[in-house]
Design a protein around this motif. Sequence first.
Motif, PDB file in Angstrom:
ATOM      1  N   HIS A  52       0.823  -1.212   0.000  1.00 23.51           N
ATOM      2  CA  HIS A  52       0.000   0.000   0.000  1.00 23.51           C
ATOM      3  C   HIS A  52       0.858   1.264   0.000  1.00 23.51           C
ATOM      4  O   HIS A  52       1.968   1.275   0.550  1.00 23.51           O
ATOM      5  CB  HIS A  52      -0.916   0.009   1.222  1.00 23.51           C
ATOM      6  CG  HIS A  52      -1.977  -1.049   1.167  1.00 23.51           C
ATOM      7  ND1 HIS A  52      -3.068  -0.954   0.342  1.00 23.51           N
ATOM      8  CD2 HIS A  52      -2.092  -2.229   1.834  1.00 23.51           C
ATOM      9  CE1 HIS A  52      -3.822  -2.033   0.500  1.00 23.51           C
ATOM     10  NE2 HIS A  52      -3.253  -2.818   1.398  1.00 23.51           N
ATOM     11  N   HIS A  56      -2.259   6.004   1.570  1.00 25.84           N
ATOM     12  CA  HIS A  56      -3.351   5.109   1.965  1.00 25.84           C
ATOM     13  C   HIS A  56      -3.192   4.671   3.419  1.00 25.84           C
ATOM     14  O   HIS A  56      -4.165   4.651   4.173  1.00 25.84           O
ATOM     15  CB  HIS A  56      -3.398   3.885   1.054  1.00 25.84           C
ATOM     16  CG  HIS A  56      -4.506   2.942   1.408  1.00 25.84           C
ATOM     17  ND1 HIS A  56      -5.833   3.263   1.256  1.00 25.84           N
ATOM     18  CD2 HIS A  56      -4.490   1.689   1.951  1.00 25.84           C
ATOM     19  CE1 HIS A  56      -6.589   2.255   1.675  1.00 25.84           C
ATOM     20  NE2 HIS A  56      -5.803   1.291   2.094  1.00 25.84           N
ATOM     21  N   ASN A  59      -4.314   7.397   5.594  1.00 21.71           N
ATOM     22  CA  ASN A  59      -5.777   7.492   5.617  1.00 21.71           C
ATOM     23  C   ASN A  59      -6.394   6.481   6.574  1.00 21.71           C
ATOM     24  O   ASN A  59      -7.356   6.789   7.291  1.00 21.71           O
ATOM     25  CB  ASN A  59      -6.333   7.287   4.212  1.00 21.71           C
ATOM     26  CG  ASN A  59      -6.121   8.479   3.305  1.00 21.71           C
ATOM     27  OD1 ASN A  59      -5.928   9.606   3.784  1.00 21.71           O
ATOM     28  ND2 ASN A  59      -6.144   8.261   2.004  1.00 21.71           N
ATOM     29  N   VAL A  60      -5.864   5.276   6.579  1.00 24.02           N
ATOM     30  CA  VAL A  60      -6.368   4.257   7.507  1.00 24.02           C
ATOM     31  C   VAL A  60      -6.078   4.673   8.947  1.00 24.02           C
ATOM     32  O   VAL A  60      -6.919   4.498   9.838  1.00 24.02           O
ATOM     33  CB  VAL A  60      -5.763   2.881   7.175  1.00 24.02           C
ATOM     34  CG1 VAL A  60      -6.177   1.831   8.216  1.00 24.02           C
ATOM     35  CG2 VAL A  60      -6.193   2.419   5.780  1.00 24.02           C
ATOM     36  N   ARG A  61      -4.914   5.246   9.171  1.00 28.09           N
ATOM     37  CA  ARG A  61      -4.584   5.747  10.519  1.00 28.09           C
ATOM     38  C   ARG A  61      -5.564   6.841  10.935  1.00 28.09           C
ATOM     39  O   ARG A  61      -6.024   6.859  12.082  1.00 28.09           O
ATOM     40  CB  ARG A  61      -3.154   6.287  10.552  1.00 28.09           C
ATOM     41  CG  ARG A  61      -2.058   5.235  10.558  1.00 28.09           C
ATOM     42  CD  ARG A  61      -0.717   5.890  10.841  1.00 28.09           C
ATOM     43  NE  ARG A  61       0.391   4.975  10.697  1.00 28.09           N
ATOM     44  CZ  ARG A  61       0.795   4.123  11.640  1.00 28.09           C
ATOM     45  NH1 ARG A  61       0.140   4.072  12.794  1.00 28.09           N
ATOM     46  NH2 ARG A  61       1.825   3.333  11.432  1.00 28.09           N
ATOM     47  N   LYS A  63      -8.549   7.260  10.164  1.00 33.03           N
ATOM     48  CA  LYS A  63      -9.849   6.669  10.496  1.00 33.03           C
ATOM     49  C   LYS A  63      -9.824   5.919  11.838  1.00 33.03           C
ATOM     50  O   LYS A  63     -10.864   5.451  12.305  1.00 33.03           O
ATOM     51  CB  LYS A  63     -10.281   5.701   9.397  1.00 33.03           C
ATOM     52  CG  LYS A  63     -10.575   6.381   8.069  1.00 33.03           C
ATOM     53  CD  LYS A  63     -10.873   5.349   6.987  1.00 33.03           C
ATOM     54  CE  LYS A  63     -11.138   6.021   5.648  1.00 33.03           C
ATOM     55  NZ  LYS A  63     -11.338   5.040   4.555  1.00 33.03           N
ATOM     56  N   TYR A  66      -6.005   1.653  11.927  1.00 39.87           N
ATOM     57  CA  TYR A  66      -4.721   1.048  11.568  1.00 39.87           C
ATOM     58  C   TYR A  66      -4.451  -0.211  12.381  1.00 39.87           C
ATOM     59  O   TYR A  66      -4.044  -1.239  11.834  1.00 39.87           O
ATOM     60  CB  TYR A  66      -3.573   2.043  11.747  1.00 39.87           C
ATOM     61  CG  TYR A  66      -2.229   1.443  11.393  1.00 39.87           C
ATOM     62  CD1 TYR A  66      -1.761   1.489  10.088  1.00 39.87           C
ATOM     63  CD2 TYR A  66      -1.444   0.798  12.355  1.00 39.87           C
ATOM     64  CE1 TYR A  66      -0.542   0.917   9.743  1.00 39.87           C
ATOM     65  CE2 TYR A  66      -0.234   0.225  12.015  1.00 39.87           C
ATOM     66  CZ  TYR A  66       0.219   0.288  10.719  1.00 39.87           C
ATOM     67  OH  TYR A  66       1.416  -0.294  10.386  1.00 39.87           O
ATOM     68  N   ALA A  69      -6.663  -3.204  11.393  1.00 42.52           N
ATOM     69  CA  ALA A  69      -6.359  -3.619  10.031  1.00 42.52           C
ATOM     70  C   ALA A  69      -4.981  -4.270   9.945  1.00 42.52           C
ATOM     71  O   ALA A  69      -4.789  -5.246   9.206  1.00 42.52           O
ATOM     72  CB  ALA A  69      -6.452  -2.430   9.075  1.00 42.52           C
ATOM     73  N   ALA A  99      -9.437  -3.893  -1.127  1.00 44.15           N
ATOM     74  CA  ALA A  99      -8.416  -2.873  -0.863  1.00 44.15           C
ATOM     75  C   ALA A  99      -7.373  -2.895  -1.964  1.00 44.15           C
ATOM     76  O   ALA A  99      -6.720  -3.919  -2.202  1.00 44.15           O
ATOM     77  CB  ALA A  99      -7.756  -3.114   0.495  1.00 44.15           C
ATOM     78  N   SER A 104      -9.535   1.908  -0.876  1.00 43.56           N
ATOM     79  CA  SER A 104     -10.260   0.715  -0.418  1.00 43.56           C
ATOM     80  C   SER A 104     -11.735   1.047  -0.270  1.00 43.56           C
ATOM     81  O   SER A 104     -12.125   2.208  -0.138  1.00 43.56           O
ATOM     82  CB  SER A 104      -9.698   0.199   0.908  1.00 43.56           C
ATOM     83  OG  SER A 104      -9.839   1.161   1.942  1.00 43.56           O
ATOM     84  N   TYR A 109      -9.709  -2.395   4.291  1.00 44.27           N
ATOM     85  CA  TYR A 109      -8.743  -1.319   4.522  1.00 44.27           C
ATOM     86  C   TYR A 109      -7.371  -1.689   3.985  1.00 44.27           C
ATOM     87  O   TYR A 109      -6.835  -0.999   3.117  1.00 44.27           O
ATOM     88  CB  TYR A 109      -8.703  -0.950   6.011  1.00 44.27           C
ATOM     89  CG  TYR A 109     -10.064  -0.552   6.494  1.00 44.27           C
ATOM     90  CD1 TYR A 109     -10.597   0.706   6.180  1.00 44.27           C
ATOM     91  CD2 TYR A 109     -10.886  -1.459   7.167  1.00 44.27           C
ATOM     92  CE1 TYR A 109     -11.887   1.057   6.547  1.00 44.27           C
ATOM     93  CE2 TYR A 109     -12.177  -1.121   7.544  1.00 44.27           C
ATOM     94  CZ  TYR A 109     -12.677   0.134   7.229  1.00 44.27           C
ATOM     95  OH  TYR A 109     -13.959   0.469   7.578  1.00 44.27           O
TER      96      TYR A 109
END
Length: 247
Positions: A52, A56, A59-61, A63, A66, A69, A99, A104, A109
């Motif tokens: 990834h 990206h 972005n997951v962090r 949200k 992290y 996921a 993803a 994703s 994620y």
Amino acid sequence: MKVIFHEDFYTVYTTDPAAYAGRMEAITETIGNDVDIIPAVPASEADISAVHTEEHIRNVRRKGLYEIAALAAGGAIQAAEIGMTEPCFGLIRPPGHHASADSSWGFCYFNNMAIALCALKRKGKIETAFVLDFDLHYGDGNVNILGDKNWVRLHNPPERIREDYIRETARTLSSVSADIIGISAGFDHHEDDWGGLLKTEDYYTIGAMARDRADACAGGCFAILEGGYNHDVLGQNVAALLEGLSA
């Protein structure tokens, strides 16, 4: 059979159906003492960033997802590594087959399958891989990340008639030559789930076919959880797949 799991996967981390309360319990309460639970450990950021983009991952962090996921991705790596010597199942969430490297959707994620296979490849444990994705929904993330790699072959069965689906899956598996077979195991194609197509015994059949082909190739075999949202049947469907992989 060894199953990779962590109690943190019970956590309701978002409001989407893959994260609903009771979903993982429906599986663990069914497979119970029939499996050997191995605690999942998180994937390293190096393993995740091999698949990834940094944006990206950020972005997951942002949200706040992290950690869960990364734990799912790590569980997939463990399942693949154990799968090199014996069939193994990654009882993980969030799922991952939607993803892509830099985006994703679909409750996913990080791409757990891609992270696992790429980790094996980097470590020199495999030269080739085959991915069977029997989730109801096309695994676009798997294809976007792995589809252009000449060492991976992917298959999402397109049939909408049950008998054709099983026959075509058998035909495809019969032609596989790979060091490992990875299964993106989404159970939402079940007759009592969103897809309304497959029966519980079909998951046993698919698992047994994959195991037989892996043995014929002198290779490994593993599966990881993707979809499946009817808690009343999910546990039995997972148990059927595990029985087939263990046959």
